[in-house]
Design a protein around this motif. Sequence first.
Motif, PDB file in Angstrom:
ATOM      1  N   SER A 174      52.166  47.871  48.484  1.00 51.53           N
ATOM      2  CA  SER A 174      52.950  46.926  48.426  1.00 51.53           C
ATOM      3  C   SER A 174      53.432  46.894  47.045  1.00 51.53           C
ATOM      4  CB  SER A 174      52.229  45.454  48.429  1.00 51.53           C
ATOM      5  OG  SER A 174      51.130  45.277  47.379  1.00 51.53           O
ATOM      6  N   LYS A 175      54.560  46.052  46.562  1.00 51.07           N
ATOM      7  CA  LYS A 175      55.010  45.956  45.315  1.00 51.07           C
ATOM      8  C   LYS A 175      53.708  45.555  44.171  1.00 51.07           C
ATOM      9  CE  LYS A 175      58.652  43.264  46.111  1.00 51.07           C
ATOM     10  NZ  LYS A 175      59.695  42.520  45.822  1.00 51.07           N
ATOM     11  N   GLU A 176      53.127  44.657  44.588  1.00 51.10           N
ATOM     12  CA  GLU A 176      52.063  44.091  43.865  1.00 51.10           C
ATOM     13  C   GLU A 176      51.030  45.284  43.479  1.00 51.10           C
ATOM     14  OE1 GLU A 176      53.989  40.779  45.705  1.00 51.10           O
ATOM     15  OE2 GLU A 176      53.168  42.696  46.509  1.00 51.10           O
ATOM     16  N   GLN A 177      50.598  45.822  44.424  1.00 55.43           N
ATOM     17  CA  GLN A 177      49.619  47.135  44.395  1.00 55.43           C
ATOM     18  C   GLN A 177      50.170  48.018  43.238  1.00 55.43           C
ATOM     19  OE1 GLN A 177      48.692  48.892  48.120  1.00 55.43           O
ATOM     20  NE2 GLN A 177      46.632  49.525  47.435  1.00 55.43           N
ATOM     21  N   ILE A 178      51.385  48.576  43.512  1.00 55.08           N
ATOM     22  CA  ILE A 178      52.134  49.398  42.684  1.00 55.08           C
ATOM     23  C   ILE A 178      52.023  48.909  41.389  1.00 55.08           C
ATOM     24  CG2 ILE A 178      54.218  50.744  42.041  1.00 55.08           C
ATOM     25  CD1 ILE A 178      54.709  50.805  45.158  1.00 55.08           C
ATOM     26  N   TYR A 179      52.537  47.879  41.183  1.00 55.40           N
ATOM     27  CA  TYR A 179      52.641  47.257  39.748  1.00 55.40           C
ATOM     28  C   TYR A 179      51.192  47.298  39.067  1.00 55.40           C
ATOM     29  CZ  TYR A 179      53.860  44.273  35.967  1.00 55.40           C
ATOM     30  OH  TYR A 179      53.922  43.489  34.564  1.00 55.40           O
ATOM     31  N   GLU A 180      50.080  46.805  39.695  1.00 58.75           N
ATOM     32  CA  GLU A 180      48.659  46.802  39.085  1.00 58.75           C
ATOM     33  C   GLU A 180      48.513  48.243  38.863  1.00 58.75           C
ATOM     34  OE1 GLU A 180      46.424  44.630  41.729  1.00 58.75           O
ATOM     35  OE2 GLU A 180      47.371  42.617  41.227  1.00 58.75           O
ATOM     36  N   LYS A 181      48.714  49.378  39.913  1.00 55.01           N
ATOM     37  CA  LYS A 181      48.443  50.579  39.584  1.00 55.01           C
ATOM     38  C   LYS A 181      48.907  51.278  38.459  1.00 55.01           C
ATOM     39  CE  LYS A 181      46.425  51.648  44.174  1.00 55.01           C
ATOM     40  NZ  LYS A 181      45.019  52.090  43.875  1.00 55.01           N
ATOM     41  N   ILE A 182      50.137  51.092  38.288  1.00 59.81           N
ATOM     42  CA  ILE A 182      51.031  51.546  37.272  1.00 59.81           C
ATOM     43  C   ILE A 182      50.969  50.955  35.788  1.00 59.81           C
ATOM     44  CG2 ILE A 182      53.290  52.471  36.754  1.00 59.81           C
ATOM     45  CD1 ILE A 182      51.754  54.116  38.964  1.00 59.81           C
ATOM     46  N   TRP A 183      51.300  49.609  35.854  1.00 60.39           N
ATOM     47  CA  TRP A 183      51.274  48.934  34.692  1.00 60.39           C
ATOM     48  C   TRP A 183      50.061  48.225  34.330  1.00 60.39           C
ATOM     49  CZ3 TRP A 183      55.583  49.677  37.934  1.00 60.39           C
ATOM     50  CH2 TRP A 183      56.750  49.613  37.068  1.00 60.39           C
ATOM     51  N   GLY A 184      49.218  48.189  35.123  1.00 55.86           N
ATOM     52  CA  GLY A 184      47.625  47.525  34.658  1.00 55.86           C
ATOM     53  C   GLY A 184      47.657  46.118  35.207  1.00 55.86           C
ATOM     54  N   TYR A 185      46.300  45.864  35.301  1.00 58.76           N
ATOM     55  CA  TYR A 185      46.104  44.426  35.639  1.00 58.76           C
ATOM     56  C   TYR A 185      46.434  43.412  34.586  1.00 58.76           C
ATOM     57  CZ  TYR A 185      43.528  46.189  39.777  1.00 58.76           C
ATOM     58  OH  TYR A 185      42.855  46.401  40.668  1.00 58.76           O
TER      59      TYR A 185
END
Length: 227
Positions: A174-185
């Motif tokens: 998901s977009k949320e999952q990609i964001y958290e993995k790449i940009w960080g929590y």
Amino acid sequence: MNEKVLVVDDEEEILSLISDALSDDGYVVFTAKDCDEALEKLKINPDIILLDVMMPGKNGFEFCTEIRDAISCPIIFITAKINEADLLKGLAIGGDDYITKPFSIRGLKARIGAHIRRDKRNFSMENKKYIIFNDLKIDLKGRKVLLKDEEVILTKREFDIIELLALNNGQVFSKEQIYEKIWGYDAEGDSSTVAEHIKKIRFKFNKHNISNKYISTVWGVGYKWEN
């Protein structure tokens, strides 16, 4: 076979059914009736976790969030009901797949086998220097992407997205999952930036006369690598 499966569910019948079926296929099965018991059994280092969503006390989503940074194996949620919001939430917190109750044992076995095979491939690929898909070559060490031997100039985030998706070929994020993995929590911003980065990657691919065949949109869910 001997792969270790941890099954977490508060229903004794479900635990018994899955345990017997998987044991017959050579899996080593461990069971837990709640998240506290499951936490104790993580020391077995499971190859895959089957995790019920709705349980008394701590639910499956909360447990997945708690353990995801420490556990890299695939997690398949088992749930009696599912909607898009639940699916997106499950993927965003680190789940890999869903299966709904009632389910077929044959279908469950197929999902488990597919995820374990993919996880092994990914582990092997992470130790490689290159990933090659037809006319596209990803240099993991040099952090470069070549299309028909011509380098595609990418930003750090763009390469990170390509690397994540390519190393997990076929898995939907998901977009949320990609964001958290790449940009960080703790990053400032939101997941809408992922769509913009995907758009830019596709534009750069198109400039090299490559169609949008590598990053595929899964409508209502997110993106996956497809070759």
